[in-house]
Design an enzyme around this catalytic site. Structure first.
Site, PDB file in Angstrom:
ATOM      1  N   TYR A  98      44.788  56.619  32.055  1.00  0.00           N
ATOM      2  CA  TYR A  98      43.669  56.761  31.063  1.00  0.00           C
ATOM      3  C   TYR A  98      42.607  57.301  31.684  1.00  0.00           C
ATOM      4  O   TYR A  98      42.283  57.188  32.899  1.00  0.00           O
ATOM      5  CB  TYR A  98      43.530  55.024  30.432  1.00  0.00           C
ATOM      6  CG  TYR A  98      42.581  55.006  29.551  1.00  0.00           C
ATOM      7  CD1 TYR A  98      40.955  54.444  30.125  1.00  0.00           C
ATOM      8  CD2 TYR A  98      42.648  55.204  28.323  1.00  0.00           C
ATOM      9  CE1 TYR A  98      40.365  54.194  29.179  1.00  0.00           C
ATOM     10  CE2 TYR A  98      41.404  55.181  27.376  1.00  0.00           C
ATOM     11  CZ  TYR A  98      40.209  54.600  27.897  1.00  0.00           C
ATOM     12  OH  TYR A  98      39.276  54.282  27.221  1.00  0.00           O
TER      13      TYR A  98
ATOM     14  N   ASP B 246      40.274  61.729  38.865  1.00  0.00           N
ATOM     15  CA  ASP B 246      39.690  60.431  38.107  1.00  0.00           C
ATOM     16  C   ASP B 246      39.518  59.412  39.124  1.00  0.00           C
ATOM     17  O   ASP B 246      40.331  58.540  38.896  1.00  0.00           O
ATOM     18  CB  ASP B 246      40.383  60.424  36.782  1.00  0.00           C
ATOM     19  CG  ASP B 246      39.415  59.338  35.919  1.00  0.00           C
ATOM     20  OD1 ASP B 246      39.950  59.003  34.786  1.00  0.00           O
ATOM     21  OD2 ASP B 246      38.576  58.784  36.397  1.00  0.00           O
TER      22      ASP B 246
ATOM     23  N   LYS C 110      32.119  52.985  36.626  1.00  0.00           N
ATOM     24  CA  LYS C 110      32.267  51.443  37.335  1.00  0.00           C
ATOM     25  C   LYS C 110      31.338  51.372  38.486  1.00  0.00           C
ATOM     26  O   LYS C 110      30.132  50.926  38.113  1.00  0.00           O
ATOM     27  CB  LYS C 110      33.676  51.469  37.589  1.00  0.00           C
ATOM     28  CG  LYS C 110      34.512  51.392  36.282  1.00  0.00           C
ATOM     29  CD  LYS C 110      36.195  50.974  36.704  1.00  0.00           C
ATOM     30  CE  LYS C 110      36.840  51.663  35.309  1.00  0.00           C
ATOM     31  NZ  LYS C 110      36.717  50.684  34.128  1.00  0.00           N
TER      32      LYS C 110
HETATM   33  P1  KE4 Z   1      34.553  54.136  30.547  1.00  0.00           P
HETATM   34  O1  KE4 Z   1      34.121  55.214  29.422  1.00  0.00           O
HETATM   35  O2  KE4 Z   1      35.061  52.750  29.673  1.00  0.00           O
HETATM   36  O3  KE4 Z   1      33.359  53.990  31.502  1.00  0.00           O
HETATM   37  O4  KE4 Z   1      35.389  54.787  31.504  1.00  0.00           O
HETATM   38  C1  KE4 Z   1      36.736  55.300  31.127  1.00  0.00           C
HETATM   39  C2  KE4 Z   1      37.771  55.550  32.004  1.00  0.00           C
HETATM   40  C3  KE4 Z   1      37.982  56.601  32.890  1.00  0.00           C
HETATM   41  N1  KE4 Z   1      38.990  56.768  33.671  1.00  0.00           N
HETATM   42  C4  KE4 Z   1      39.245  55.808  34.376  1.00  0.00           C
HETATM   43  C5  KE4 Z   1      40.550  55.816  35.327  1.00  0.00           C
HETATM   44  C6  KE4 Z   1      39.296  54.307  33.738  1.00  0.00           C
HETATM   45  O5  KE4 Z   1      39.966  53.292  33.975  1.00  0.00           O
HETATM   46  C7  KE4 Z   1      38.323  54.359  32.824  1.00  0.00           C
HETATM   47  C8  KE4 Z   1      38.059  52.969  31.982  1.00  0.00           C
HETATM   48  N2  KE4 Z   1      39.067  51.771  32.402  1.00  0.00           N
HETATM   49  C9  KE4 Z   1      39.054  50.705  31.268  1.00  0.00           C
HETATM   50  C10 KE4 Z   1      40.117  49.826  32.001  1.00  0.00           C
HETATM   51  N3  KE4 Z   1      41.385  50.275  31.770  1.00  0.00           N
HETATM   52  C11 KE4 Z   1      37.834  50.144  30.851  1.00  0.00           C
HETATM   53  C12 KE4 Z   1      37.793  48.939  30.191  1.00  0.00           C
HETATM   54  C13 KE4 Z   1      37.853  49.204  28.854  1.00  0.00           C
HETATM   55  O6  KE4 Z   1      38.250  49.970  27.962  1.00  0.00           O
HETATM   56  O7  KE4 Z   1      37.069  48.232  27.852  1.00  0.00           O
END
Ligand code: KE4
Length: 433
Positions: free
Chosen positions: A144, A239, A267
């Site tokens: 993801y 990523d 993060k």
């Molecule tokens: P954000 O847009 O949520 O800050 O980041 C997206 C993203 C990009 N790349 C990786 C590897 C990620 O894990 C994420 C976001 N992770 C999710 C957890 N699976 C955030 C939690 C959520 O969606 O509320």
């Protein structure tokens, strides 16, 4: 646990906020029940609106590696609040953050700050397409990269593995430019590169996957991906939104010794404040406006308060190598303790662990890709999740998410987690029998 206030707040929230949450996974949809509403957090603990205390093993999905409300971070952010929250103009602090990240992640020669991981990955593929003048990207099943259209794509069928939209609102045309192959399978990646020769701008992957549960690259896999990208003239994007500054100060690329062309971050980079970043080779990044023809912008990018939180967090990680080591040791004790308890109970569930990321999969199969992950018993996981929550242990409300352990967890917390785990697993055996 009495969570009546959270239950009431969830009903109230649903009247105004879609699904009662500002991000879908928080709604507990895949585990049932209602989410607990958090009022505050300190160190390894979350406190909900009913004053229940939980040991936090998700840490805001990764950012809180130091634990919650680290005193040095709180103090530094507090010291800048009176200077106003945003200027929309360059600041010295952005230079400090950029230079510190370049020191920690040497593959990043130039960087651009944004406000989320999604913005970072969306911009990274745009600049890859601008630099290579090619349209297609390759991603991996179960990885993801945020909610940009190009990533909400399910694996298509057939060798070309053309994508199909995985969300309403994503157009078929967009999906055509995203190809998807299984993780940990170099033959599938090579076949996709050959089938789409001269059309692929970049390969993007989580160097260690957190988004199908924790899945670890098999020996030599990342090195093979790097070699295939070089052989086919394709850029490699790591990523590291989850793995950055967690698996090592320099992220997974330091741990595995593989150098991507571009890296996306999120993060931990903001210490819990909304920060993302993308960066890498200067010849690629200099394509981005105002220098080059690839446009990307943001009102709050490099926000001074968020930069203060990120700067304080990254400085602590840089100057205290024992922080990552402590988080790793905590994780080893928790995961290996769970493995021993499972064995004692005659259970052979798979646990994948690396650094301070781990997942207990309710399957006896090894889990090396998304097909493997999908063999888990998600109903059993949901029962385990709630039993652990009732015992004051806060896990990710989905089987397909890695846990993220902080350095703030202490021995007594680990003992509590393992006692709760043994209790839960014994109960599951009893009621499943
Ligand atoms: P954000 O847009 O949520 O800050 O980041 C997206 C993203 C990009 N790349 C990786 C590897 C990620 O894990 C994420 C976001 N992770 C999710 C957890 N699976 C955030 C939690 C959520 O969606 O509320």
């Amino acid at each position: 646990m009495n969570t009546i206030k959270s239950k009431q707040l969830f009903e109230q929230a649903k009247k105004s906020i879609v699904g009662g949450v500002n991000s879908p996974v928080r709604a507990f949809k895949s585990v049932g029940g209602h989410p607990v509403f958090i009022s505050s957090a300190r160190g390894p603990y979350l406190y909900d609106e009913d004053n229940n205390r939980y040991i936090d093993l998700i840490n805001s999905w990764g950012p809180m590696l130091l634990g919650h409300a680290h005193p040095e971070v709180v103090e530094f952010v507090g010291s800048v609040l009176a200077d106003s929250f945003s200027f929309g103009a360059p600041t010295k602090r952005e230079i400090e953050v950029a230079e510190l990240i370049r020191e920690l992640v040497p593959s990043i020669e130039k960087i651009r700050m944004v406000n989320s991981g999604t913005e970072a990955t969306m911009a990274a593929i745009r600049v890859a397409r601008g630099f290579t003048q090619k349209d297609k990207i390759i991603k991996f099943e179960g990885c993801y990269h945020g909610h940009a259209d190009s990533f909400l794509i399910a694996a298509g069928s057939g060798a070309a593995t053309f994508g199909i939209p995985d969300s309403q609102g994503v157009t078929k045309k967009t999906a055509q430019d995203t190809l998807t192959v299984p993780y940990n399978d170099t033959q599938a990646l090579e076949a996709c590169l050959v089938a789409n020769a001269h059309e692929v701008a970049a390969v993007i992957l989580e160097p260690v996957v957190g988004n199908m549960g924790c899945v670890i690259p098999q020996n030599g896999y990342l090195q093979a991906v790097r070699r295939l990208c070089d052989a086919h003239g394709v850029l490699l994007i790591f990523d590291e939104v989850m793995t950055g500054f967690r698996l090592a100060k320099g992220g997974a690329q330091e741990l595995f010794g593989v150098k991507p062309d571009l890296t996306t971050l999120g993060k931990i980079i903001g210490g819990g404040m909304p920060v993302g970043a993308y960066g890498g080779r200067a010849d690629i990044m200099d394509m981005v406006a105002p220098l080059g023809p690839v446009y990307q912008a943001g009102t709050l990018s490099g926000n001074p308060v968020a930069m203060a939180s990120g700067l304080a967090t990254l400085k602590i990680i840089k100057n205290n190598p024992q922080i990552i080591e402590k988080a790793n040791r905590n994780t080893e004790q928790i995961a290996e303790g769970m493995r021993m308890i499972n064995t004692k109970l005659g259970l052979n569930y798979t646990i994948n662990r690396i650094g301070s990321m781990f997942t207990l999969f309710f399957t006896q199969k090894p889990v090396n890709n998304f097909e493997d992950a999908k063999t888990t018993d998600t109903k059993l996981f949901a029962r385990y999740f709630h039993e652990m929550l009732n015992r004051g242990v806060y896990l990710a409300p989905s089987q397909y998410e890695s846990l993220f352990v902080s350095a703030a967890v202490q021995d007594a917390d680990i003992q509590h987690i393992l006692e709760a785990h043994e209790d839960c697993m014994a109960l599951l055996i009893e009621t499943e029998a």
